[in-house]
Scaffold this active site. Structure first.
Site, PDB file in Angstrom:
ATOM      1  N   GLU A  83      45.202   5.611 -29.794  1.00 42.40           N
ATOM      2  CA  GLU A  83      45.612   6.457 -28.680  1.00 42.40           C
ATOM      3  C   GLU A  83      47.136   6.497 -28.611  1.00 42.40           C
ATOM      4  O   GLU A  83      47.714   7.000 -27.661  1.00 42.40           O
ATOM      5  CB  GLU A  83      45.029   5.954 -27.367  1.00 42.40           C
ATOM      6  CG  GLU A  83      45.375   4.518 -27.022  1.00 42.40           C
ATOM      7  CD  GLU A  83      44.826   4.101 -25.676  1.00 42.40           C
ATOM      8  OE1 GLU A  83      45.273   4.665 -24.676  1.00 42.40           O
ATOM      9  OE2 GLU A  83      43.940   3.226 -25.635  1.00 42.40           O
ATOM     10  N   CYS A 115      40.848   3.264 -25.501  1.00 42.94           N
ATOM     11  CA  CYS A 115      40.524   2.082 -26.322  1.00 42.94           C
ATOM     12  C   CYS A 115      39.187   2.215 -27.044  1.00 42.94           C
ATOM     13  O   CYS A 115      38.853   1.378 -27.889  1.00 42.94           O
ATOM     14  CB  CYS A 115      40.484   0.830 -25.451  1.00 42.94           C
ATOM     15  SG  CYS A 115      42.028   0.491 -24.631  1.00 42.94           S
ATOM     16  N   HIS A 250      35.766  -5.709 -24.783  1.00 43.16           N
ATOM     17  CA  HIS A 250      37.108  -5.121 -24.871  1.00 43.16           C
ATOM     18  C   HIS A 250      38.016  -5.974 -23.975  1.00 43.16           C
ATOM     19  O   HIS A 250      37.658  -6.274 -22.834  1.00 43.16           O
ATOM     20  CB  HIS A 250      37.073  -3.660 -24.399  1.00 43.16           C
ATOM     21  CG  HIS A 250      38.452  -3.122 -24.150  1.00 43.16           C
ATOM     22  ND1 HIS A 250      39.421  -3.111 -25.136  1.00 43.16           N
ATOM     23  CD2 HIS A 250      39.057  -2.625 -23.035  1.00 43.16           C
ATOM     24  CE1 HIS A 250      40.537  -2.608 -24.641  1.00 43.16           C
ATOM     25  NE2 HIS A 250      40.346  -2.313 -23.360  1.00 43.16           N
TER      26      HIS A 250
HETATM   27  P1  HMG Z   1      48.192  -7.037 -10.298  1.00 39.28           P
HETATM   28  O1  HMG Z   1      47.721  -6.133  -9.217  1.00 39.28           O
HETATM   29  O2  HMG Z   1      49.657  -7.305 -10.351  1.00 39.28           O
HETATM   30  O3  HMG Z   1      47.462  -8.424 -10.258  1.00 39.28           O
HETATM   31  O4  HMG Z   1      47.812  -6.409 -11.716  1.00 39.28           O
HETATM   32  P2  HMG Z   1      46.422  -8.997  -9.201  1.00 39.28           P
HETATM   33  O5  HMG Z   1      47.059  -9.163  -7.896  1.00 39.28           O
HETATM   34  O6  HMG Z   1      45.124  -8.226  -9.290  1.00 39.28           O
HETATM   35  O7  HMG Z   1      46.225 -10.434  -9.850  1.00 39.28           O
HETATM   36  C1  HMG Z   1      45.627 -10.577 -11.087  1.00 39.28           C
HETATM   37  C2  HMG Z   1      44.784 -11.857 -11.055  1.00 39.28           C
HETATM   38  O8  HMG Z   1      45.684 -12.977 -10.928  1.00 39.28           O
HETATM   39  C3  HMG Z   1      43.847 -11.950  -9.838  1.00 39.28           C
HETATM   40  O9  HMG Z   1      42.687 -12.591 -10.311  1.00 39.28           O
HETATM   41  C4  HMG Z   1      44.599 -12.865  -8.877  1.00 39.28           C
HETATM   42  O10 HMG Z   1      43.747 -13.555  -7.979  1.00 39.28           O
HETATM   43  C5  HMG Z   1      45.254 -13.807  -9.859  1.00 39.28           C
HETATM   44  P3  HMG Z   1      41.230 -11.939  -9.985  1.00 39.28           P
HETATM   45  O11 HMG Z   1      41.121 -11.921  -8.504  1.00 39.28           O
HETATM   46  O12 HMG Z   1      41.276 -10.535 -10.553  1.00 39.28           O
HETATM   47  O13 HMG Z   1      40.277 -12.801 -10.683  1.00 39.28           O
HETATM   48  N1  HMG Z   1      46.444 -14.480  -9.347  1.00 39.28           N
HETATM   49  C6  HMG Z   1      46.719 -15.779  -9.584  1.00 39.28           C
HETATM   50  N2  HMG Z   1      46.044 -16.736 -10.277  1.00 39.28           N
HETATM   51  C7  HMG Z   1      46.601 -17.977 -10.354  1.00 39.28           C
HETATM   52  N3  HMG Z   1      47.796 -18.290  -9.758  1.00 39.28           N
HETATM   53  C8  HMG Z   1      48.490 -17.363  -9.063  1.00 39.28           C
HETATM   54  C9  HMG Z   1      47.957 -16.050  -8.953  1.00 39.28           C
HETATM   55  N4  HMG Z   1      48.378 -14.903  -8.353  1.00 39.28           N
HETATM   56  C10 HMG Z   1      47.430 -13.960  -8.605  1.00 39.28           C
HETATM   57  N5  HMG Z   1      49.648 -17.695  -8.507  1.00 39.28           N
HETATM   58  C11 HMG Z   1      46.258  -5.533 -13.309  1.00 39.28           C
HETATM   59  C12 HMG Z   1      46.688  -6.739 -12.487  1.00 39.28           C
HETATM   60  C13 HMG Z   1      45.255  -5.958 -14.375  1.00 39.28           C
HETATM   61  C14 HMG Z   1      45.623  -4.476 -12.399  1.00 39.28           C
HETATM   62  C15 HMG Z   1      47.531  -4.923 -13.994  1.00 39.28           C
HETATM   63  O14 HMG Z   1      48.095  -5.854 -14.899  1.00 39.28           O
HETATM   64  C16 HMG Z   1      47.267  -3.619 -14.724  1.00 39.28           C
HETATM   65  O15 HMG Z   1      47.301  -2.549 -14.122  1.00 39.28           O
HETATM   66  N6  HMG Z   1      47.003  -3.669 -16.062  1.00 39.28           N
HETATM   67  C17 HMG Z   1      46.699  -2.494 -16.857  1.00 39.28           C
HETATM   68  C18 HMG Z   1      45.311  -1.934 -16.590  1.00 39.28           C
HETATM   69  C19 HMG Z   1      44.202  -2.753 -17.206  1.00 39.28           C
HETATM   70  O16 HMG Z   1      44.427  -3.604 -18.052  1.00 39.28           O
HETATM   71  N7  HMG Z   1      42.966  -2.452 -16.791  1.00 39.28           N
HETATM   72  C20 HMG Z   1      41.798  -3.133 -17.334  1.00 39.28           C
HETATM   73  C21 HMG Z   1      40.526  -2.305 -17.269  1.00 39.28           C
HETATM   74  S1  HMG Z   1      40.730  -0.681 -17.997  1.00 39.28           S
HETATM   75  C22 HMG Z   1      40.758  -1.005 -19.719  1.00 39.28           C
HETATM   76  O17 HMG Z   1      40.421  -2.064 -20.152  1.00 39.28           O
HETATM   77  C23 HMG Z   1      41.241   0.084 -20.605  1.00 39.28           C
HETATM   78  C24 HMG Z   1      42.634  -0.117 -21.153  1.00 39.28           C
HETATM   79  O18 HMG Z   1      42.622  -1.108 -22.182  1.00 39.28           O
HETATM   80  C25 HMG Z   1      43.211   1.204 -21.674  1.00 39.28           C
HETATM   81  C26 HMG Z   1      42.412   2.025 -22.659  1.00 39.28           C
HETATM   82  O19 HMG Z   1      41.203   2.187 -22.597  1.00 39.28           O
HETATM   83  O20 HMG Z   1      43.074   2.644 -23.500  1.00 39.28           O
HETATM   84  C27 HMG Z   1      43.628  -0.601 -20.099  1.00 39.28           C
END
Ligand code: HMG
Length: 417
Positions: A83, A115, A250
């Site tokens: 992609e 992906c 994935h």
């Molecule tokens: P965010 O909003 O900054 O993070 O971004 P958050 O607040 O959701 O925290 C992440 C996790 O850390 C949470 O755990 C928190 O509790 C924990 P969860 O509740 O989810 O189990 N946390 C802590 N843990 C320990 N100590 C601490 C602490 N603070 C918080 N101090 C987000 C996270 C993944 C949304 C962001 O990085 C993002 O937007 N990433 C890109 C999108 C993505 O990867 N999406 C995945 C699904 S879609 C997909 O897989 C397709 C893709 O590969 C693309 C394609 O298909 O081409 C992305």
């Protein structure tokens, strides 16, 4: 006897530099545990403009060919799932064909659906071989991508880059696919996308996680329905999903695999005969079982934690990570694989690990590819991220690798090391 088709061998290519994820967290004023525990990351690959999806794909494809003594004349199809292609029209696959001086008698094309694109290519190759259309020839499917969200974004710690090349044939030494069992779930959603002309992806992060989980449920249930009908799994003392030796997901970030596994188990727990006797809360608690995650999933995530997201290649990096450590123990056993691409399309499929998997993985020598990388500072990472992608640095490629060195009259020029 039904023809066996699947993955005969694989090879990986990764950018030569990486950052430690704790350095990134500290630079962003974030508790490092959020990235290490919350997302499950350790390191993140940093690709410079010379390491584009063509260069990484060509390096991985060259490795799979050379290390497995593949006769290019017997390869009838070269597909690149990506992609992050480099041209609206010219295929990455045609660049790879030229760089590797492959014969002109093969089909070359790219497959794109976020992906999921790599899996789309893999299934096209598998079905081409299984149908007999390949007339005994093999296919090479390369998943190659640079995952990029940009500096100071929520997605920043989930970047990465690399490529995995898969040799697909009637000699599936790594994984013989269970053709005909695949389950699919697709939907028109805006969870993650990259409009034309943009280098960085746009993402609705938390929504993307829910899209992934919903699509997983549909794809897994589709696979399970067919697997039950063919008595590959059954309702019994263990759940159908528990009858797979390992399940690969994935992996946009490692914690996603844990969420995915909980979702898959929930599908089984909700649909099991007698499910009505338990409460939704009890089922959710059982679905979260760490024992199940540790036994079926955790061992596949070692490479993903060190590279980051590689979009199309992430699932196949998990396959490489699993098989580099456990080929011998898993020989003859069935594993499940879940591919997800935003937008979205998910596919769940299964296959049986081959008896010669350990020998094939020794040729891939994944650990030495990773060990050659150089850790860089955050300043260096930010400098690389700000480089224009059409002005690659003058760096000689390492032996056996390819790099973009120049763009002249809109034509991309690559060098081989
Ligand atoms: P965010 O909003 O900054 O993070 O971004 P958050 O607040 O959701 O925290 C992440 C996790 O850390 C949470 O755990 C928190 O509790 C924990 P969860 O509740 O989810 O189990 N946390 C802590 N843990 C320990 N100590 C601490 C602490 N603070 C918080 N101090 C987000 C996270 C993944 C949304 C962001 O990085 C993002 O937007 N990433 C890109 C999108 C993505 O990867 N999406 C995945 C699904 S879609 C997909 O897989 C397709 C893709 O590969 C693309 C394609 O298909 O081409 C992305």
């Amino acid at each position: 006897m039904k023809k066996q088709v699947g993955i005969e061998a694989l090879a990986i290519a990764v950018p030569r530099r990486y950052v430690d994820i704790e350095d990134l967290a500290r630079a962003r004023g974030v508790d490092p545990a959020k990235f290490t525990v919350g997302l499950g990351a350790k390191e993140m690959a940093v690709a410079d403009p010379g390491e584009d999806s063509v260069a990484l794909a060509a390096t991985a494809a060259a490795r799979v060919i050379q290390r497995n003594n593949v006769d290019p004349a017997k390869v009838g199809m070269l597909v690149v799932g990506t992609e992050t292609g480099v041209d609206h029209s010219k295929a990455v696959a045609s660049h790879v064909q030229g760089l590797l001086k492959l014969p002109r008698s093969m089909r070359t094309y790219d497959t794109q659906h976020a992906c999921y694109g790599g899996t789309a290519g893999l299934m096209a190759a598998v079905e081409w071989i299984a149908s007999g259309a390949g007339a005994g020839r093999s296919a090479i499917v390369v998943c190659s991508d640079i995952a990029r969200y940009g500096l100071n974004t929520a997605g920043e710690p989930t970047q990465g880059g690399g490529a995995v090349a898969l040799l697909v044939s009637e000699q599936p030494d790594l994984l013989a696919l269970d053709i005909g069992l695949n389950g699919v779930s697709s939907n028109d959603v805006y969870d993650f996308w990259r409009p034309l002309g943009r280098r960085e992806a746009v993402v609705d992060g938390h929504y993307s996680i829910s899209c992934y989980l919903e699509a997983l449920a549909g794809a897994y249930r589709g696979w399970r329905e067919r697997a039950l009908a063919h008595e590959v799994v059954r309702w019994g003392e263990t759940l159908p999903g528990e009858q797979l030796a390992r399940i690969l997901y994935h992996v946009p970030f490692c914690k996603m695999a844990r969420k995915a596994h909980t979702q898959l188990r929930l599908c089984d727990l909700e649909d099991a005969p007698g499910a009505a006797e338990s409460t939704p809360a009890a089922r959710e608690e059982t679905a979260k079982s760490s024992a199940s995650y540790d036994a079926q999933v955790a061992s596949s995530l070692g490479l993903n934690a060190r590279i980051g997201n590689v979009y199309t290649a992430s699932l196949y990096l998990a396959l490489a990570g699993l098989l580099q450590g456990e080929s011998a123990a898993l020989a003859g056993k069935r594993i499940g694989l879940l591919s997800y691409g935003s937008g979205c399309c998910a596919e769940f499929y299964s296959g049986v690990v081959g008896e010669a998997a350990a020998q094939r993985m020794a040729k891939a020598d994944v650990e030495s590819v990773i060990a050659k990388r150089e850790r860089i500072t955050l300043d260096e990472y930010e400098r690389i991220m700000r480089l224009s992608y059409d002005a690659p640095e003058r760096v000689s490629p390492a032996p056996g690798e390819f790099r973009l060195v120049e763009i002249r009259d809109h034509r991309r020029i690559y060098a081989a090391g």
